[in-house]
Design a protein around this motif. Structure first.
Motif, PDB file in Angstrom:
ATOM      1  N   ASP A 126       1.116  -0.938   0.071  1.00  0.00           N
ATOM      2  CA  ASP A 126       0.164  -0.313   0.388  1.00  0.00           C
ATOM      3  C   ASP A 126       0.855   1.198  -0.062  1.00  0.00           C
ATOM      4  O   ASP A 126       0.749   2.421   0.515  1.00  0.00           O
ATOM      5  N   GLY A 127       1.741   1.456  -0.922  1.00  0.00           N
ATOM      6  CA  GLY A 127       2.521   2.254  -0.838  1.00  0.00           C
ATOM      7  C   GLY A 127       3.273   2.914   0.406  1.00  0.00           C
ATOM      8  O   GLY A 127       4.569   4.025   0.463  1.00  0.00           O
ATOM      9  N   GLN A 128       4.131   1.883   1.496  1.00  0.00           N
ATOM     10  CA  GLN A 128       4.944   1.860   2.426  1.00  0.00           C
ATOM     11  C   GLN A 128       6.053   0.200   2.531  1.00  0.00           C
ATOM     12  O   GLN A 128       4.949  -0.571   1.973  1.00  0.00           O
ATOM     13  N   LEU A 129       6.933   0.896   2.816  1.00  0.00           N
ATOM     14  CA  LEU A 129       7.366  -0.135   3.036  1.00  0.00           C
ATOM     15  C   LEU A 129       7.078  -0.880   4.465  1.00  0.00           C
ATOM     16  O   LEU A 129       6.722  -0.204   5.071  1.00  0.00           O
ATOM     17  N   ARG A 130       7.408  -1.985   4.393  1.00  0.00           N
ATOM     18  CA  ARG A 130       6.909  -3.159   5.575  1.00  0.00           C
ATOM     19  C   ARG A 130       7.591  -4.885   5.527  1.00  0.00           C
ATOM     20  O   ARG A 130       8.089  -4.775   4.205  1.00  0.00           O
ATOM     21  N   PRO A 131       7.858  -5.316   6.455  1.00  0.00           N
ATOM     22  CA  PRO A 131       8.880  -6.457   6.776  1.00  0.00           C
ATOM     23  C   PRO A 131       7.606  -7.786   6.481  1.00  0.00           C
ATOM     24  O   PRO A 131       6.213  -7.379   6.051  1.00  0.00           O
ATOM     25  N   VAL A 132       7.859  -7.867   5.547  1.00  0.00           N
ATOM     26  CA  VAL A 132       7.060  -9.498   4.265  1.00  0.00           C
ATOM     27  C   VAL A 132       7.868 -11.175   4.882  1.00  0.00           C
ATOM     28  O   VAL A 132       7.199 -11.856   4.661  1.00  0.00           O
ATOM     29  N   ALA A 133       9.210 -11.213   5.307  1.00  0.00           N
ATOM     30  CA  ALA A 133       9.937 -12.104   5.836  1.00  0.00           C
ATOM     31  C   ALA A 133      11.425 -11.998   6.099  1.00  0.00           C
ATOM     32  O   ALA A 133      11.569 -10.701   6.357  1.00  0.00           O
ATOM     33  N   PHE A 134      12.113 -12.789   6.943  1.00  0.00           N
ATOM     34  CA  PHE A 134      13.150 -13.167   7.639  1.00  0.00           C
ATOM     35  C   PHE A 134      13.937 -14.077   7.135  1.00  0.00           C
ATOM     36  O   PHE A 134      13.475 -14.680   6.303  1.00  0.00           O
ATOM     37  N   ILE A 135      15.464 -13.444   6.820  1.00  0.00           N
ATOM     38  CA  ILE A 135      15.988 -14.326   5.981  1.00  0.00           C
ATOM     39  C   ILE A 135      17.423 -14.580   7.454  1.00  0.00           C
ATOM     40  O   ILE A 135      16.888 -14.502   8.521  1.00  0.00           O
ATOM     41  N   ASP A 136      18.497 -15.697   7.082  1.00  0.00           N
ATOM     42  CA  ASP A 136      19.264 -15.663   8.229  1.00  0.00           C
ATOM     43  C   ASP A 136      19.677 -16.419   9.700  1.00  0.00           C
ATOM     44  O   ASP A 136      19.125 -16.660  10.202  1.00  0.00           O
ATOM     45  N   TRP A 137      18.571 -18.117   8.879  1.00  0.00           N
ATOM     46  CA  TRP A 137      18.273 -18.888   9.911  1.00  0.00           C
ATOM     47  C   TRP A 137      18.984 -19.473  10.749  1.00  0.00           C
ATOM     48  O   TRP A 137      18.589 -20.724  11.538  1.00  0.00           O
ATOM     49  N   ASP A 138      20.353 -19.315  10.117  1.00  0.00           N
ATOM     50  CA  ASP A 138      21.460 -20.376  10.519  1.00  0.00           C
ATOM     51  C   ASP A 138      21.380 -20.193  12.673  1.00  0.00           C
ATOM     52  O   ASP A 138      22.125 -21.027  12.684  1.00  0.00           O
ATOM     53  N   LEU A 139      20.823 -19.345  13.268  1.00  0.00           N
ATOM     54  CA  LEU A 139      20.465 -19.661  14.354  1.00  0.00           C
ATOM     55  C   LEU A 139      19.564 -20.186  14.951  1.00  0.00           C
ATOM     56  O   LEU A 139      18.953 -20.220  16.011  1.00  0.00           O
ATOM     57  N   ALA A 140      18.662 -20.445  14.150  1.00  0.00           N
ATOM     58  CA  ALA A 140      17.790 -20.826  14.797  1.00  0.00           C
ATOM     59  C   ALA A 140      17.668 -22.936  15.420  1.00  0.00           C
ATOM     60  O   ALA A 140      18.081 -23.015  15.024  1.00  0.00           O
ATOM     61  N   ALA A 141      16.741 -22.214  16.483  1.00  0.00           N
ATOM     62  CA  ALA A 141      16.867 -23.691  17.562  1.00  0.00           C
ATOM     63  C   ALA A 141      15.493 -23.701  18.345  1.00  0.00           C
ATOM     64  O   ALA A 141      14.831 -22.086  18.430  1.00  0.00           O
ATOM     65  N   PRO A 142      14.925 -24.592  18.814  1.00  0.00           N
ATOM     66  CA  PRO A 142      13.789 -24.399  19.670  1.00  0.00           C
ATOM     67  C   PRO A 142      14.021 -23.455  20.962  1.00  0.00           C
ATOM     68  O   PRO A 142      15.271 -23.064  21.252  1.00  0.00           O
ATOM     69  N   GLY A 143      13.072 -23.033  21.709  1.00  0.00           N
ATOM     70  CA  GLY A 143      13.774 -21.917  22.101  1.00  0.00           C
ATOM     71  C   GLY A 143      11.908 -21.699  22.915  1.00  0.00           C
ATOM     72  O   GLY A 143      10.661 -22.043  22.593  1.00  0.00           O
ATOM     73  N   ASP A 144      12.215 -20.636  23.951  1.00  0.00           N
ATOM     74  CA  ASP A 144      10.358 -20.238  23.885  1.00  0.00           C
ATOM     75  C   ASP A 144      10.258 -18.739  23.524  1.00  0.00           C
ATOM     76  O   ASP A 144      11.131 -18.558  23.081  1.00  0.00           O
ATOM     77  N   ARG A 145       9.056 -18.387  23.757  1.00  0.00           N
ATOM     78  CA  ARG A 145       8.561 -17.800  22.591  1.00  0.00           C
ATOM     79  C   ARG A 145       8.853 -16.240  23.051  1.00  0.00           C
ATOM     80  O   ARG A 145       9.552 -15.152  22.174  1.00  0.00           O
ATOM     81  N   ILE A 146       9.382 -16.089  23.832  1.00  0.00           N
ATOM     82  CA  ILE A 146       9.576 -14.679  25.225  1.00  0.00           C
ATOM     83  C   ILE A 146      11.377 -14.360  24.252  1.00  0.00           C
ATOM     84  O   ILE A 146      11.721 -13.028  24.434  1.00  0.00           O
ATOM     85  N   HIS A 147      12.228 -15.084  24.092  1.00  0.00           N
ATOM     86  CA  HIS A 147      13.399 -15.077  23.566  1.00  0.00           C
ATOM     87  C   HIS A 147      13.119 -13.967  22.113  1.00  0.00           C
ATOM     88  O   HIS A 147      14.277 -13.376  22.266  1.00  0.00           O
ATOM     89  N   ASP A 148      12.564 -14.439  21.230  1.00  0.00           N
ATOM     90  CA  ASP A 148      12.013 -13.976  20.183  1.00  0.00           C
ATOM     91  C   ASP A 148      11.855 -12.491  20.112  1.00  0.00           C
ATOM     92  O   ASP A 148      12.690 -11.564  19.487  1.00  0.00           O
ATOM     93  N   VAL A 149      10.749 -12.923  20.707  1.00  0.00           N
ATOM     94  CA  VAL A 149       9.942 -11.330  21.136  1.00  0.00           C
ATOM     95  C   VAL A 149      11.163 -10.040  21.489  1.00  0.00           C
ATOM     96  O   VAL A 149      11.328  -8.824  21.584  1.00  0.00           O
TER      97      VAL A 149
END
Length: 245
Positions: A126-149
């Motif tokens: 709608d004419g404005q830059l908005r986030p659509v995806a995340f890259i660089d998942w090489d540190l991804a691992a099991p964890g708790d929701r609050i860690h990413d938040v």
């Protein structure tokens, strides 16, 4: 096809070939491939597609068109409230996709563990830059929701001495929590501090062990910057926590 180096990569050399991205494989490659394959099977477009390993042993990922905010100076739309809400909702989406899966193991979800504007793809919406995806998942691992938040709060709000208006930072921290949904707000600031401590000590430890990329980060002054951010959050912890209640 010719290779072109993608900007922003301080730790890993990442190149683009046609509609693919090639990056060095690591001990996390197997986990990342399974995770990205899971996202594709669920129809989630917020991450690159896993395409295999090339003849040089590099990971091959689908190229995501858009703008990655890797420079310190970012377009205003990247830092807007609407973009911040969209980031929080994207995080909630992939957390919900991984909850209860084998990838999450006995933890709540799979965490990205390095969410920041430099690992986010933005496109015009709608004419404005908005986030659509995340890259660089090489540190991804099991964890708790609050860690990413908490990592989102630290990195997207730039919590640290460059913050001029503490009340505004606190408001935007609450906005992240609102956009994500139910999360332990009482532990959010504490988890930001945990991340900052973990990051600074992790770089130091890895650099002392001879890790070349961590030696470069330390030489660039990153450790000192993280400790300064940690001191700032500690000093303003009360104001931030009050805004989250």
């Amino acid at each position: 096809m010719p290779e072109s180096t993608l900007p922003g990569g301080f730790v890993n050399a990442v190149v683009r070939i046609g509609d693919t991205v090639r990056r060095p494989a690591s001990g996390r490659t197997g986990f990342v491939s399974d995770l990205l394959t899971l996202f594709a099977s669920r129809g989630w477009s917020g991450a690159p597609r896993w395409l295999g390993v090339d003849e040089q042993g590099r990971e091959v990922l689908g190229y995501l068109d858009g703008q990655v905010a890797w420079e310190p100076r970012r377009p205003a739309a990247v830092s807007s409230d609407d973009s911040l809400l969209a980031v929080a909702r994207l995080v909630r989406e992939f957390h919900d996709l991984t909850a209860g899966t084998a990838a999450a193991g006995d933890r709540e979800v799979v965490c990205h563990n390095d969410l920041s504007p430099k690992n986010t793809v933005y496109r015009p919406v709608d004419g404005q830059l908005r986030p659509v995806a995340f890259i660089d998942w090489d540190l991804a691992a099991p964890g708790d929701r609050i860690h990413d938040v908490a990592h989102v709060c630290w990195q997207y709000l730039r919590l640290g001495p460059e913050v001029v208006d503490v009340a505004e930072a606190a408001r935007r921290m609450r906005l992240v929590a609102d956009g994500y949904g139910p999360v332990d707000r009482g532990a959010l600031v504490r988890t930001v501090l945990w991340w900052q401590d973990r990051c600074a000590r992790g770089i130091e430890t890895a650099a002392d062990a001879g890790d070349a990329s961590m030696i470069r980060l330390r030489a660039a002054g990153v450790v000192g910057e993280v400790w300064e951010a940690h001191r700032w959050v500690s000093a303003h912890r009360g104001a931030l926590e009050r805004a989250l209640r």
